[in-house]
Structures are given as C-alpha cells and as structure tokens.
Design a protein around this motif. Structure first.
Motif, PDB file in Angstrom:
ATOM      1  N   ARG A  95      28.407 -26.267  -0.026  1.00  0.00           N
ATOM      2  CA  ARG A  95      27.730 -26.633   1.357  1.00  0.00           C
ATOM      3  C   ARG A  95      28.014 -28.447   1.302  1.00  0.00           C
ATOM      4  O   ARG A  95      28.425 -28.795   0.194  1.00  0.00           O
ATOM      5  N   ALA A 103      25.915 -31.294   2.548  1.00  0.00           N
ATOM      6  CA  ALA A 103      24.911 -31.786   3.004  1.00  0.00           C
ATOM      7  C   ALA A 103      24.667 -32.938   3.958  1.00  0.00           C
ATOM      8  O   ALA A 103      23.991 -33.872   3.165  1.00  0.00           O
ATOM      9  N   PRO A 104      24.924 -33.369   4.689  1.00  0.00           N
ATOM     10  CA  PRO A 104      25.233 -34.586   5.006  1.00  0.00           C
ATOM     11  C   PRO A 104      23.706 -35.622   5.941  1.00  0.00           C
ATOM     12  O   PRO A 104      22.759 -33.968   6.299  1.00  0.00           O
ATOM     13  N   SER A 105      23.418 -36.660   5.517  1.00  0.00           N
ATOM     14  CA  SER A 105      21.816 -36.811   6.319  1.00  0.00           C
ATOM     15  C   SER A 105      22.426 -37.510   7.794  1.00  0.00           C
ATOM     16  O   SER A 105      23.476 -38.173   7.837  1.00  0.00           O
ATOM     17  N   GLU A 110      20.400 -32.403   5.950  1.00  0.00           N
ATOM     18  CA  GLU A 110      19.001 -33.140   5.569  1.00  0.00           C
ATOM     19  C   GLU A 110      18.647 -34.232   6.666  1.00  0.00           C
ATOM     20  O   GLU A 110      18.523 -35.526   6.077  1.00  0.00           O
ATOM     21  N   TYR A 136      13.707 -36.134  -1.731  1.00  0.00           N
ATOM     22  CA  TYR A 136      14.831 -35.668  -1.305  1.00  0.00           C
ATOM     23  C   TYR A 136      15.075 -34.443  -2.303  1.00  0.00           C
ATOM     24  O   TYR A 136      15.959 -33.338  -2.504  1.00  0.00           O
ATOM     25  N   VAL A 195      16.042 -30.289  -1.787  1.00  0.00           N
ATOM     26  CA  VAL A 195      18.182 -29.965  -1.596  1.00  0.00           C
ATOM     27  C   VAL A 195      17.752 -29.227  -2.717  1.00  0.00           C
ATOM     28  O   VAL A 195      18.529 -27.963  -2.443  1.00  0.00           O
ATOM     29  N   ARG A 203      29.922 -33.272  -3.870  1.00  0.00           N
ATOM     30  CA  ARG A 203      29.240 -34.562  -3.752  1.00  0.00           C
ATOM     31  C   ARG A 203      29.747 -35.239  -4.105  1.00  0.00           C
ATOM     32  O   ARG A 203      30.169 -35.302  -4.835  1.00  0.00           O
ATOM     33  N   LEU A 251      25.241 -39.476  -6.101  1.00  0.00           N
ATOM     34  CA  LEU A 251      24.135 -38.670  -6.704  1.00  0.00           C
ATOM     35  C   LEU A 251      23.718 -37.901  -8.338  1.00  0.00           C
ATOM     36  O   LEU A 251      23.594 -36.781  -8.007  1.00  0.00           O
TER      37      LEU A 251
HETATM   38  N1  GLU Z   1      21.885 -36.048   2.103  1.00  0.00           N
HETATM   39  C1  GLU Z   1      22.707 -36.648   0.605  1.00  0.00           C
HETATM   40  C2  GLU Z   1      23.564 -37.968   2.050  1.00  0.00           C
HETATM   41  O1  GLU Z   1      24.328 -37.035   2.299  1.00  0.00           O
HETATM   42  C3  GLU Z   1      22.898 -35.700  -0.316  1.00  0.00           C
HETATM   43  C4  GLU Z   1      22.322 -34.310  -0.794  1.00  0.00           C
HETATM   44  C5  GLU Z   1      23.543 -33.591  -1.707  1.00  0.00           C
HETATM   45  O2  GLU Z   1      24.597 -33.379  -1.834  1.00  0.00           O
HETATM   46  O3  GLU Z   1      23.250 -32.998  -1.929  1.00  0.00           O
HETATM   47  O4  GLU Z   1      23.831 -38.617   1.120  1.00  0.00           O
END
Ligand code: GLU
Length: 291
Positions: free
Chosen positions: A7, A9-11, A43, A182, A186, A200, A204
C-alpha cells in the motif's frame, strides 16, 4: 497475482512532492516486483491537518505518474467504526487507560527527567489513575523489562531494536481532541486490508515497533517492513511543503520518475514511456528486493 498486498498511505496535507513520490514509487515497484496488489489509502483520520482537495490532487498526481490503485482507495475518515471496535477490544483487556496530562505537564516532567539523564518516554504519570484530573487522551500500556525490547528486521535498513518502555512509553491511541492516533489507525487499516508488505519513508521507522506491538495486542499478523531513506533538503530536513519541497513536474512524468528512482539508487535513463520506465525500474528493484 501473488498473495503480496502492499500500500501507499499518503496524508492529504498537500499535493505529491518528491519525498512522497519516492515513497509511492518504492511501494509500487515492490508490489510489481512481487506481482502483488498495490492499494492507496488516504490517511485523512486527522481532520484538522487535512487540506481540502489534497487527496484529489494526490490521486490525480499518482495517475499522471501511471500509478493506479488495484482496489478502490481506502479513506480513513470513513473507518471510524473500525478504530472504535479495536479500541473497545483493547479496553476490554485492560491495556488502555485515560491520561489527564497536558502536553505542558508531559514536557515539564520530561525536562526534569532529562536533567536526571533519563530518557524521553512518557513517564507513566496516569498509569495508576488520573489523580483527580479529567481524562484527556487514551494510552496503550507497553510492557516493562525484557518484554519491552522490540526487534525486527527492516528489508532496507536491517536489524532494528527499540525499548518500548524507556524510549517510547505508554503511547496515545486516542488524542485529547478525540482524533484517533495514527498508530492505531494504521495498524487497524493494514490488518483489515491484509497488507503483507509495508514500504514507506524512514521517518516512520521509529513508529514500527509500536505498530508491531499493537498488532500483537490485537492478535493480527505483522507485515514485512521496508523503509526507504527520506528525501531531505540542503539543511537535512525531511522535504515537505514547509521545508521547501517544490511542485513536481508532471508535464514530463518519465523524467520526474527517473529523479525519484535515483533517490532509491535506481538509474533509469531515457525510458521514453511510462511502461518502459516501470519495466526497467521494476527489474532493478527486483534485483535487490525481489521475491
Ligand atoms: N500517512 C503517513 C505519511 O504520509 C504514512 C503512513 C504509513 O505509510 O504508514 O507520512
């Protein structure tokens, strides 16, 4: 297709920039190299930080770069019930507790602790009760002693270790403003989507031990993790709109993708088309991270 499920998962805090494009590309190449599914998750659980139209800009940006979610994108803002359910399950096991500390109080006690050369974890003030204060956030208890030593092997960064008790402390699952943290969102979303591989940015990496612990508390599988180096500006800060990320050139997507690939250590020259770019870049990625 294989059983691989990855996946991006952009904010939705702004349009794609080179940093988020690099993360998107890495997750996409990994999914392609494994002949797996690639799913986009928006996200937007943190309503106050969400920028109107940013999600739409990100999705159209990804499309321009030839990256299409294999399933309809998941929106965190529509998944409140799932977070509530996970929270209730954790509450039933006695693993979470209300916390009455303000940010200020935590910062002050950390400053004091720091002066005594202790670490910067939440000091556990409310572990045994609110001391007459009103509940604000909800925290998840982390184990003490040896059980707090989290270890995992990151596919890019190698062996990782974190002591949840001394480096993190009991962490927030529901914030004082009522927003799901978050970390909870997540883990619940990755489990529900049966994500097998998380790819990612390395910003993180530090959250991963918390997420693995939360997976164990919820009894859901732990995916494989790969954290790509973050793209930084000349001052060494993670690139974002605030730190000077400039708009991406989407008129020449192949050239922009080649720049993103270079950040991943992949050199693709003059691919000419998106298809040719992805064929070459996937082959390069597979040499390092393929099945
Ligand atoms: N939403 C997070 C971000 O944009 C990424 C979260 C993830 O990949 O677990 O930094």
């Amino acid at each position: 297709m294989s059983g691989y499920r990855g996946r991006f998962a952009p904010s939705p805090t702004g349009p794609l920039h080179i940093g988020s494009l690099v993360s998107a590309l890495a997750s996409y190449l990994d999914a392609r190299a494994h002949r797996g599914a690639w799913i986009v998750r928006i996200e937007d659980v943190d309503g106050p930080r969400t920028v109107p139209d940013a999600a739409r800009d990100i999705l159209s940006g990804l499309a321009r770069f030839g990256m299409h979610s294999d399933e309809p994108p998941v929106w965190q803002s529509q998944r409140e019930a799932a977070y509530e359910h996970a929270f209730d399950r954790l509450q039933a096991t006695g693993l979470i507790y209300p916390c009455g500390c303000t940010r200020r109080e935590i910062a002050d006690s950390l400053l004091n602790a720091h002066a005594r050369h202790a670490t910067l974890a939440y000091p556990g003030t409310c572990r045994d009760g609110l001391h007459g204060r009103a509940p604000r956030a909800w925290r998840l208890r982390v184990p003490d002693g040896e059980a707090a030593h989290a270890r995992f092997v990151d596919r890019w960064q190698g062996a990782q270790a974190q002591d949840l008790a001394t480096e993190v402390g009991d962490f927030v699952l529901k914030r004082a403003d009522g927003v799901w943290a978050y970390q909870l969102a997540v883990v619940v979303d990755d489990a529900e989507a049966r994500i097998t591989h998380v790819v990612r940015g390395a910003d993180l990496l530090d959250s991963t031990a918390r997420q693995i612990y939360l997976q164990q508390c919820l009894g859901v599988p732990t995916p494989a993790y790969l954290h790509v180096p973050v793209v930084t500006n000349e001052e060494g800060e993670k690139l974002s709109k605030q730190t000077g990320a400039t708009a991406l050139d989407i008129d020449d997507p192949v050239a922009t993708l080649a720049v993103a690939a270079r950040h991943l250590g992949i050199e693709i020259r003059d691919a000419g088309s998106l298809d040719a770019f992805y064929a070459a870049a996937t082959a390069e990625w597979a040499k390092r991270f393929g099945p």
